[in-house]
Write a protein that holds these residues in place. Sequence first.
Motif, PDB file in Angstrom:
ATOM      1  N   PRO A   1     -14.309  32.632  67.894  1.00  0.00           N
ATOM      2  CA  PRO A   1     -15.178  32.535  66.712  1.00  0.00           C
ATOM      3  C   PRO A   1     -16.052  33.765  66.474  1.00  0.00           C
ATOM      4  N   GLY A   2     -16.222  34.609  67.466  1.00  0.00           N
ATOM      5  CA  GLY A   2     -17.040  35.801  67.264  1.00  0.00           C
ATOM      6  C   GLY A   2     -16.249  37.071  67.153  1.00  0.00           C
ATOM      7  N   SER A   3     -14.921  36.999  67.097  1.00  0.00           N
ATOM      8  CA  SER A   3     -14.081  38.194  67.093  1.00  0.00           C
ATOM      9  C   SER A   3     -13.721  38.594  65.669  1.00  0.00           C
TER      10      SER A   3
ATOM     11  N   THR B   1      -7.221  32.368  61.147  1.00  0.00           N
ATOM     12  CA  THR B   1      -7.616  33.674  61.665  1.00  0.00           C
ATOM     13  C   THR B   1      -8.071  34.593  60.543  1.00  0.00           C
ATOM     14  N   ASN B   2      -8.736  35.669  60.934  1.00  0.00           N
ATOM     15  CA  ASN B   2      -9.220  36.645  59.956  1.00  0.00           C
ATOM     16  C   ASN B   2      -8.072  37.263  59.163  1.00  0.00           C
TER      17      ASN B   2
ATOM     18  N   ARG C   1     -18.147  32.057  60.087  1.00  0.00           N
ATOM     19  CA  ARG C   1     -19.265  32.417  59.204  1.00  0.00           C
ATOM     20  C   ARG C   1     -19.285  31.532  57.953  1.00  0.00           C
ATOM     21  N   ILE C   2     -18.121  31.339  57.353  1.00  0.00           N
ATOM     22  CA  ILE C   2     -18.080  30.497  56.147  1.00  0.00           C
ATOM     23  C   ILE C   2     -18.440  29.060  56.483  1.00  0.00           C
TER      24      ILE C   2
ATOM     25  N   THR D   1     -11.446  34.419  64.642  1.00  0.00           N
ATOM     26  CA  THR D   1     -11.843  33.484  63.579  1.00  0.00           C
ATOM     27  C   THR D   1     -13.305  33.677  63.187  1.00  0.00           C
ATOM     28  N   ARG D   2     -13.769  34.905  63.233  1.00  0.00           N
ATOM     29  CA  ARG D   2     -15.160  35.179  62.891  1.00  0.00           C
ATOM     30  C   ARG D   2     -15.441  34.835  61.430  1.00  0.00           C
TER      31      ARG D   2
END
Length: 406
Positions: free
Chosen positions: A60-62, A228-229, A73-74, A68-69
């Motif tokens: 979650p922080g990557s 994922t991002n 955030r969303i 999945t940062r």
Amino acid sequence: MTIAAPPEAPPAPVRPGPDTSVRRLWRAFRFPVILLTALSVVAVLLSLGTERFPTGLLEPGSPSPNGTRAFARILGERSDVTVVRDSGAAVDAVERAGEDTVLLIFLDHRLLPEELDTLSELGTDTVLVQPSLRSLTAFAPGTDVTGRGETSEPVAPGCPLPAAEAAGDTRIGGTPRFDREASTELYSVADGVISQSCYPGPNGSALVRVDSPHGGTTTVLGSGAFLTNDALASDGNAALGLNLASAENVVWLRPDPPTQVGGATMWELLSSGLRWSLLPLVLTLALLALWRGRRMGALVPESLPVVVRASETTEGRARLYRSRRARDRAVAALRAGFLERAVPRLGLNSDSGPDAVISSLATRTGEDPDTLGPLLYPGPTDPYAANDEAMLRLADTLDGLARRLR
């Protein structure tokens, strides 16, 4: 009579007063202050680009493509998101959050079976991302993996689930660009289990929602690549993720890899019977050393009682040959000694054959090769080993050849 006024005196020049202590301090320390300030500004500017983010799949922080940062955030803008790294923290977070809570579980293969059982008994809505078979048994009994999908095209929901209908077509079955070997798992539900299956594939569905036996619902996702991002902005991927995690509180569980807390030495891994068997072996080796070691203590150097001349070895061997009448060994020793000295002087090596040696020796000494052949390389019957006179004649002839080669 008019009297003129005397001219005014010019004003006295104003002299600057003495420097104050503040000015003296500023002049003394202004260069160090300016230098330190410039260095601090440069250090701050350089540190802005060195922030380190966590890395890993579905982290979650990557900010990397497989992180999945962006989704975290969303999701944090509409829900209270709590990221935890172990099952104990997840249980505490769910109990503190209240009733309107969704538990997101990623990489559940890092959890022990008893941890999965504890989490399933919480009775809260749960989203499992590509879970293991043990997780399916604990959270969604009757659900099983029945196939895999590798399509990269958007897939329609194909089910009345509101979260899927609102999101529309998604790429939940797509293969992520960062892992071409990854694929989406497809699930099927046993007969008699109330469920909703969405995003169908060849042998199952990529999304299944069933009622949990301990309360709440369990949503099973065949892949987390669409969160994922790299893929979140495609089609309805972001909408599907937000709809499935629609709650006031979201507990995001991504367990860290298990760490080794202890270890055993090689001695501890051996059984007690094997360890005790080493004792008689050590005692046996000690007794063997005492038996074979006849001297106790350090070695004492001793000087030789007499000095032995090198020629005595040759004379002793000659007496031995004479006592045994070994003329054949004696003449062989004479020839071997001559060849060992003569071959290097002829420019040959030890591997040279008889013909080369005889030819070179005849050229150097002028002797007849037919005479040198029987002299150095006799046949089965050696004429020089017949008696002592012949042996002495061989020795004299070889000495003469050796002198002519010097």
